[in-house]
Design a protein around this motif. Structure first.
Motif, mmCIF file in Angstrom:
data_model
loop_
_atom_site.group_PDB
_atom_site.id
_atom_site.type_symbol
_atom_site.label_atom_id
_atom_site.label_comp_id
_atom_site.label_asym_id
_atom_site.label_seq_id
_atom_site.Cartn_x
_atom_site.Cartn_y
_atom_site.Cartn_z
ATOM 1 N N GLU A 1 0.847 -1.186 0.000
ATOM 2 C CA GLU A 1 0.000 0.000 0.000
ATOM 3 C C GLU A 1 0.882 1.237 0.000
ATOM 4 N N PRO A 2 0.373 2.369 -0.492
ATOM 5 C CA PRO A 2 1.176 3.602 -0.490
ATOM 6 C C PRO A 2 1.548 4.009 0.932
ATOM 7 N N HIS A 3 2.744 4.571 1.059
ATOM 8 C CA HIS A 3 3.217 5.002 2.379
ATOM 9 C C HIS A 3 4.080 6.248 2.226
ATOM 10 N N PRO A 4 3.678 7.354 2.871
ATOM 11 C CA PRO A 4 4.477 8.583 2.764
ATOM 12 C C PRO A 4 5.782 8.460 3.544
ATOM 13 N N VAL A 5 6.828 9.045 3.019
ATOM 14 C CA VAL A 5 8.129 9.002 3.672
ATOM 15 C C VAL A 5 8.876 10.299 3.345
ATOM 16 N N ARG A 6 9.691 10.749 4.274
ATOM 17 C CA ARG A 6 10.495 11.947 4.032
ATOM 18 C C ARG A 6 11.955 11.524 3.868
ATOM 19 N N THR A 7 12.521 11.793 2.719
ATOM 20 C CA THR A 7 13.938 11.534 2.484
ATOM 21 C C THR A 7 14.743 12.711 3.040
ATOM 22 N N PRO A 8 16.081 12.638 3.038
ATOM 23 C CA PRO A 8 16.877 13.796 3.469
ATOM 24 C C PRO A 8 16.696 15.020 2.568
ATOM 25 N N VAL A 9 16.065 14.815 1.399
ATOM 26 C CA VAL A 9 15.923 15.901 0.441
ATOM 27 C C VAL A 9 14.496 16.438 0.374
ATOM 28 N N ALA A 10 13.507 15.516 0.336
ATOM 29 C CA ALA A 10 12.121 15.957 0.135
ATOM 30 C C ALA A 10 11.168 14.838 0.512
ATOM 31 N N PRO A 11 9.886 15.166 0.772
ATOM 32 C CA PRO A 11 8.888 14.124 1.009
ATOM 33 C C PRO A 11 8.535 13.409 -0.285
ATOM 34 N N THR A 12 8.174 12.137 -0.168
ATOM 35 C CA THR A 12 7.744 11.362 -1.326
ATOM 36 C C THR A 12 6.802 10.271 -0.831
ATOM 37 N N THR A 13 6.333 9.460 -1.752
ATOM 38 C CA THR A 13 5.456 8.350 -1.401
ATOM 39 C C THR A 13 6.062 7.044 -1.907
ATOM 40 N N GLY A 14 6.241 6.096 -0.999
ATOM 41 C CA GLY A 14 6.710 4.761 -1.354
ATOM 42 C C GLY A 14 5.622 3.750 -1.082
ATOM 43 N N VAL A 15 6.004 2.537 -0.766
ATOM 44 C CA VAL A 15 5.031 1.500 -0.435
ATOM 45 C C VAL A 15 5.516 0.729 0.784
ATOM 46 N N ARG A 16 4.581 0.054 1.452
ATOM 47 C CA ARG A 16 4.921 -0.869 2.527
ATOM 48 C C ARG A 16 3.954 -2.049 2.448
ATOM 49 N N LEU A 17 4.320 -3.154 3.088
ATOM 50 C CA LEU A 17 3.463 -4.326 3.088
ATOM 51 C C LEU A 17 2.146 -4.014 3.788
ATOM 52 N N THR A 18 1.067 -4.547 3.231
ATOM 53 C CA THR A 18 -0.251 -4.321 3.826
ATOM 54 C C THR A 18 -0.470 -5.268 5.005
ATOM 55 N N SER A 19 -1.525 -4.999 5.747
ATOM 56 C CA SER A 19 -1.990 -5.908 6.795
ATOM 57 C C SER A 19 -3.226 -6.634 6.290
ATOM 58 N N PRO A 20 -3.453 -7.899 6.675
ATOM 59 C CA PRO A 20 -2.588 -8.698 7.547
ATOM 60 C C PRO A 20 -1.282 -9.076 6.867
ATOM 61 N N LYS A 21 -0.269 -9.285 7.674
ATOM 62 C CA LYS A 21 1.045 -9.603 7.136
ATOM 63 C C LYS A 21 1.044 -10.961 6.441
ATOM 64 N N PRO A 22 1.942 -11.150 5.475
ATOM 65 C CA PRO A 22 2.094 -12.486 4.883
ATOM 66 C C PRO A 22 2.540 -13.483 5.945
ATOM 67 N N ILE A 23 2.272 -14.747 5.684
ATOM 68 C CA ILE A 23 2.714 -15.802 6.594
ATOM 69 C C ILE A 23 3.536 -16.821 5.815
ATOM 70 N N VAL A 24 4.682 -17.176 6.350
ATOM 71 C CA VAL A 24 5.580 -18.153 5.751
ATOM 72 C C VAL A 24 5.389 -19.483 6.468
ATOM 73 N N VAL A 25 5.202 -20.560 5.684
ATOM 74 C CA VAL A 25 4.875 -21.864 6.276
ATOM 75 C C VAL A 25 5.844 -22.929 5.763
ATOM 76 N N PRO A 26 6.935 -23.203 6.496
ATOM 77 C CA PRO A 26 7.793 -24.320 6.111
ATOM 78 C C PRO A 26 7.141 -25.653 6.462
ATOM 79 N N ILE A 27 7.293 -26.625 5.566
ATOM 80 C CA ILE A 27 6.819 -27.987 5.817
ATOM 81 C C ILE A 27 7.947 -28.743 6.524
ATOM 82 N N LEU A 28 7.679 -29.192 7.755
ATOM 83 C CA LEU A 28 8.704 -29.884 8.529
ATOM 84 C C LEU A 28 9.024 -31.243 7.898
#
Length: 211
Positions: A50-77
């Motif tokens: 999803e879009p996510h605002p962030v401020r760099t050392p130079v200027a504000p911009t919009t990036g992305v971050r993982l949405t909720s609910p978070k992904p789940i990793v499932v190793p098979i034992l």
């Protein structure tokens, strides 16, 4: 079902070393870890953000971050544990669940003997880690287990796959657009014991020794 076979020289190079019968367990674990991280780049191509605002050392911009609910990793034992570090290195904020599944060497059918997963996986993207897609029984059982609990997108990461196993998975989930398999290679066939040929042997034994 969607299939992605990763055609990259580094993937092929590491897989060749994994196949080598002279590769010892510590080296095998390291190579599997590195290979999984390469596969994970492709496997997470459609991870939800999803879009996510962030401020760099130079200027504000919009990036992305993982949405909720978070992904789940499932190793098979147990063999899937050898793929876990390589996957969570790329998805450090993902949650981790576990499925213990065992294949009857006579019937080649998989049964679940342990799980550590939320009862409700509604809206979750799941990444299943299973080194060898051989007969397909274990992966089909694992994916059904997750879908039955509400997961709406399941991607399996496999070091190797056999045509017979892929066909079993395809038949089980042919009409399910959100089940995917990502693998480093599709080998020739299965032998009479259900092992992939040429394959790389028993991934669990090569990762952790014969127990």
């Amino acid at each position: 079902m969607r299939l992605s076979v990763i055609d990259h020289p580094l993937v092929a190079h590491k897989l060749t070393a994994l196949r080598d019968a002279s590769t010892d367990s510590p080296t095998f674990r390291r190579l599997a870890d590195e290979l999984v991280t390469l596969l994970a780049y492709e496997a997470t191509r459609e991870v939800r953000v999803e879009p996510h605002p962030v401020r760099t050392p130079v200027a504000p911009t919009t990036g992305v971050r993982l949405t909720s609910p978070k992904p789940i990793v499932v190793p098979i034992l147990r063999a899937g544990l050898g793929m876990l570090d390589g996957m969570v290195r790329l998805l450090p904020t993902a949650e981790v669940g576990f499925l213990g599944m065992i294949r009857d060497e006579t019937t080649l059918q998989a049964t679940t003997y342990a799980n550590r997963l939320p009862d409700d996986l509604s809206g979750r993207q799941c990444y299943v880690l299973d080194p060898m897609l051989a007969t397909g029984g274990t992966l089909v059982a694992a994916v059904r287990y997750l879908l039955d609990r509400g997961a709406d997108d399941v991607t399996a990461l496999c070091l190797l796959a056999a045509p017979e196993g892929l066909e079993v998975v395809r038949s089980a989930f042919d009409e399910h657009a959100h089940v995917s398999v990502v693998t480093a290679a599709v080998d020739e066939r299965l032998d009479e014991q259900g092992y992939i040929v040429p394959g790389l042997g028993d991934a669990g034994d090569r990762l952790y020794g014969v127990v």
